[in-house]
Structures are given as C-alpha cells and as structure tokens.
Design an enzyme around this catalytic site. Sequence first.
Site, PDB file in Angstrom:
ATOM      1  CD1 TRP A 291      -2.205  -2.207   1.740  1.00  0.00           C
ATOM      2  CD2 TRP A 291      -2.981  -1.218  -0.108  1.00  0.00           C
ATOM      3  NE1 TRP A 291      -3.219  -2.984   1.227  1.00  0.00           N
ATOM      4  CE2 TRP A 291      -3.695  -2.404   0.095  1.00  0.00           C
ATOM      5  CE3 TRP A 291      -3.282  -0.435  -1.228  1.00  0.00           C
ATOM      6  CZ2 TRP A 291      -4.719  -2.831  -0.765  1.00  0.00           C
ATOM      7  CZ3 TRP A 291      -4.289  -0.849  -2.087  1.00  0.00           C
ATOM      8  CH2 TRP A 291      -4.988  -2.028  -1.851  1.00  0.00           C
TER       9      TRP A 291
ATOM     10  CG  ASP B 162      -3.509   4.237   3.626  1.00  0.00           C
ATOM     11  OD1 ASP B 162      -4.611   4.086   4.209  1.00  0.00           O
ATOM     12  OD2 ASP B 162      -3.169   3.578   2.627  1.00  0.00           O
TER      13      ASP B 162
ATOM     14  CE  LYS C 254      -9.025  -2.974   3.095  1.00  0.00           C
ATOM     15  NZ  LYS C 254      -8.185  -1.904   2.610  1.00  0.00           N
TER      16      LYS C 254
HETATM   17  C1  PLP Z   1      -7.515  -1.502   1.269  1.00  0.00           C
HETATM   18  C2  PLP Z   1      -6.446  -0.478   1.395  1.00  0.00           C
HETATM   19  C3  PLP Z   1      -6.285   0.564   0.458  1.00  0.00           C
HETATM   20  C4  PLP Z   1      -7.109   0.661  -0.809  1.00  0.00           C
HETATM   21  O1  PLP Z   1      -8.401   1.018  -0.542  1.00  0.00           O
HETATM   22  P1  PLP Z   1      -9.459   1.219  -1.727  1.00  0.00           P
HETATM   23  O2  PLP Z   1     -10.623   1.725  -0.972  1.00  0.00           O
HETATM   24  O3  PLP Z   1      -9.672  -0.110  -2.361  1.00  0.00           O
HETATM   25  O4  PLP Z   1      -8.914   2.217  -2.676  1.00  0.00           O
HETATM   26  C5  PLP Z   1      -5.296   1.487   0.680  1.00  0.00           C
HETATM   27  N1  PLP Z   1      -4.505   1.431   1.762  1.00  0.00           N
HETATM   28  C6  PLP Z   1      -4.621   0.450   2.684  1.00  0.00           C
HETATM   29  C7  PLP Z   1      -3.710   0.434   3.870  1.00  0.00           C
HETATM   30  C8  PLP Z   1      -5.599  -0.530   2.532  1.00  0.00           C
HETATM   31  O5  PLP Z   1      -5.726  -1.506   3.443  1.00  0.00           O
END
Ligand code: PLP
Length: 356
Positions: free
Chosen positions: A100, A168, A192
């Site tokens: 990521w 993030d 998530k």
């Molecule tokens: C799942 C995830 C993403 C991507 O998220 P999307 O909503 O599919 O764009 C980005 N960063 C992390 C840490 C993630 O777990």
Amino acid sequence: MVHNFNAGPSILPKEVFEQASQAILNFNDTGLSILEIGHRTPLFEPVMQEARALVKELMNLDTNHEVLFLHGGATTQFMQLPMNLLNENGLASYTETGTWSNKAIKEAKLFGHVEISGSSKEENFTSIPDELQVSATAAYLHITTNETIAGTQWHAIPYDCGVPLVADMSSDILSRVLDFNRFDLIYAGAQKNMGAAGVNLVVVNKNILGKVSRNIPSILDYQNHIKEESMLNTPPVFAVYVAMLTLRWLKKQGGVSVIEQKNNEKAKLFYDTIDNLPVFKCPIRKIDRSKMNAVFVMENPELEKEFLNLCTAEGMIGVKGHRSVGGFRVSMYNALPIESVKAFTNLMKHFATKHG
Ligand SMILES: *Cc1c(COP(=O)(O)O)cnc(C)c1O
C-alpha cells in the site's frame, strides 16, 4: 456458524446490518428508502452531520481538524493528497513498508519529488523501519499505519518527524488510541474498519491547505469540501449512513480506548498461540506485528492446503493470504468477536496436535 476474517470489505457489527437494511426499506419511519431521498434534505443532512461529529468526538479532534467523507476509496487519496499538498518542485517524504505504501509513492511521484525516508524492502516488508531520515524541506511525511497485506503496523508513530505527518489508516482507523491531532492528514477507505465500501474518511488540519500553486479540479480540492461541509456534490449517501451507524456502535462500546483493549486481547491470543505451535510461523518481526491483520505460513508448506481445507470446513472465512504473498492472513477488525479468534486458535492447536 461462520467466522469472518475477511481483509476488506470485512465484518461489521450485526446491528449495523440490521439498521442499514431497515433504512433501505423505510428510513426513519418516513415510508421512503434512504436510497430515494435527496441528500440536501432535512432527512439526510443530519446523517452527514452526525457522522462527522462522531468522528470528531471519537478521535478527540481539535477545531483545526476537519472531517470529510469523500468518494473514491483510499486509492483516490493516493493522488488527491499530493495534489493538494505537494508543489511541482517540492519534496515529499514517504516510508516504504509494503504494497500500500508503494502505491501511494507511485502516485505522489506524478506531482513532485519523493524521497524514501525509511524502507523495510530489504527485509521483505516483515518489519517497520527503525529509523527515518526526513528532509526538513519535505512538505510532509507519509506513513501507512497498518500494512494490510504485509501484516505490519506502526506501534511507535513518528510524531516528531519535524514536518507535517500524513497517514493512510485504512486498515486500522479507530482501532486504537493515537494522538490524532498530531497528524495533519489522515485518510481511510471505510470498508475495513468503519463501514461499507464507497466512501473515504479524510481528517485534515485546515492550516496545511492552500499552499500549492497548481490548479486543482474542484472535486479534488479539500478546501472546497470543507467549505461545503462534505456536501460539494452528491455524497455516497448509503455508505455514509453505514459509517454513521458503525460510529454510533463504536461509541456505544465505550469508544476507541475500549475497542483497543478488545483488539489487544484478540491479537495477544492469536500471537501467543502461534508462537507456541511450531507447525505455524509468523514471519513478522515481533514488535511490528499488526493487531488487525495477522499473517502466517506453515513450517512445512505442503501442509498449507490441508489446513486451508480444514478452515473452509469449519466456517473460517477469508483466511487465505493475499494473492501476492501467499500463506494465510487472519483479519481481526473492531467488529470481530474474540469468540472467532478463540475458534480459530483452537483449530490451529487441533491441527498442530495432529501434525506435531
Ligand atoms: C484496502 C487499502 C487501500 C485501498 O483502498 P481502496 O478503498 O480499495 O482504494 C489502501 N490502503 C490500505 C492500507 C488498505 O488496506
């Protein structure tokens, strides 16, 4: 009985599913579905306001920090963030800790210069960098607080990096108490730990905005969204509603500090179990293990298929590792009850006895 260890979209509280279903059929006893009402109405506006207020309350945010619910998934933030914060000739500092963070780095390079201030690539992303070299001229430092695929998590946040800190937090948002006001921007896809797919949470310190010289398309300019109170255009109404319900649930549990204790218990049970069973191996450096996504392999890879079949037969959902790394991954988000972790660790013990 199923135990849902999916990495994302993932488990949410059962009461959230019930309330969300009800709102599709008859929203707040209006005789209307939440899917057929205008967003600029006295019906929906309070939903957006409550969702934003709950984030402020649960994260203990000061008045400089604005809360937005935006379209597009965390992947959109990979580009929206540098577009708003990084000048064309400017420098941004990124930590490289897995899939990521690498995606975030790739997008940032489209907007300015990127330095890697710390990397665990040499360790195959099984750890978090011990030390960072952050240039004082960097517009910001970016970290991925929880690497969902690698199975690592920052437990010591580099608050004192000397430049604005951005993160993030897609896979560990609201799972533990952090000093959220010391971050200048936090983003997280909701699917998530805090809702359904289709909406992003963005928390931004408004004082860091308005400093880049490029022209920013209206929909991508954080300042426009702040001005319009997160209603610049039609928001993803249903996803915002599910996020609001999940935030209400979290508050009812006692808030972030209470859920953090539960998450700690679940993670301890899982990692204590695996460390005592030689059949399984967690490749992540102990101090960097994620409390949200635990990854592991078998000492004897030939046994992996048998264990996976056993998991399937016992209703353990979503435990196969990400296609890019293999092995297994057990996600233990806020809504996962400890009973599911108990069931899974019992299965591991049972399997280990058979193959010990
Ligand atoms: C799942 C995830 C993403 C991507 O998220 P999307 O909503 O599919 O764009 C980005 N960063 C992390 C840490 C993630 O777990």
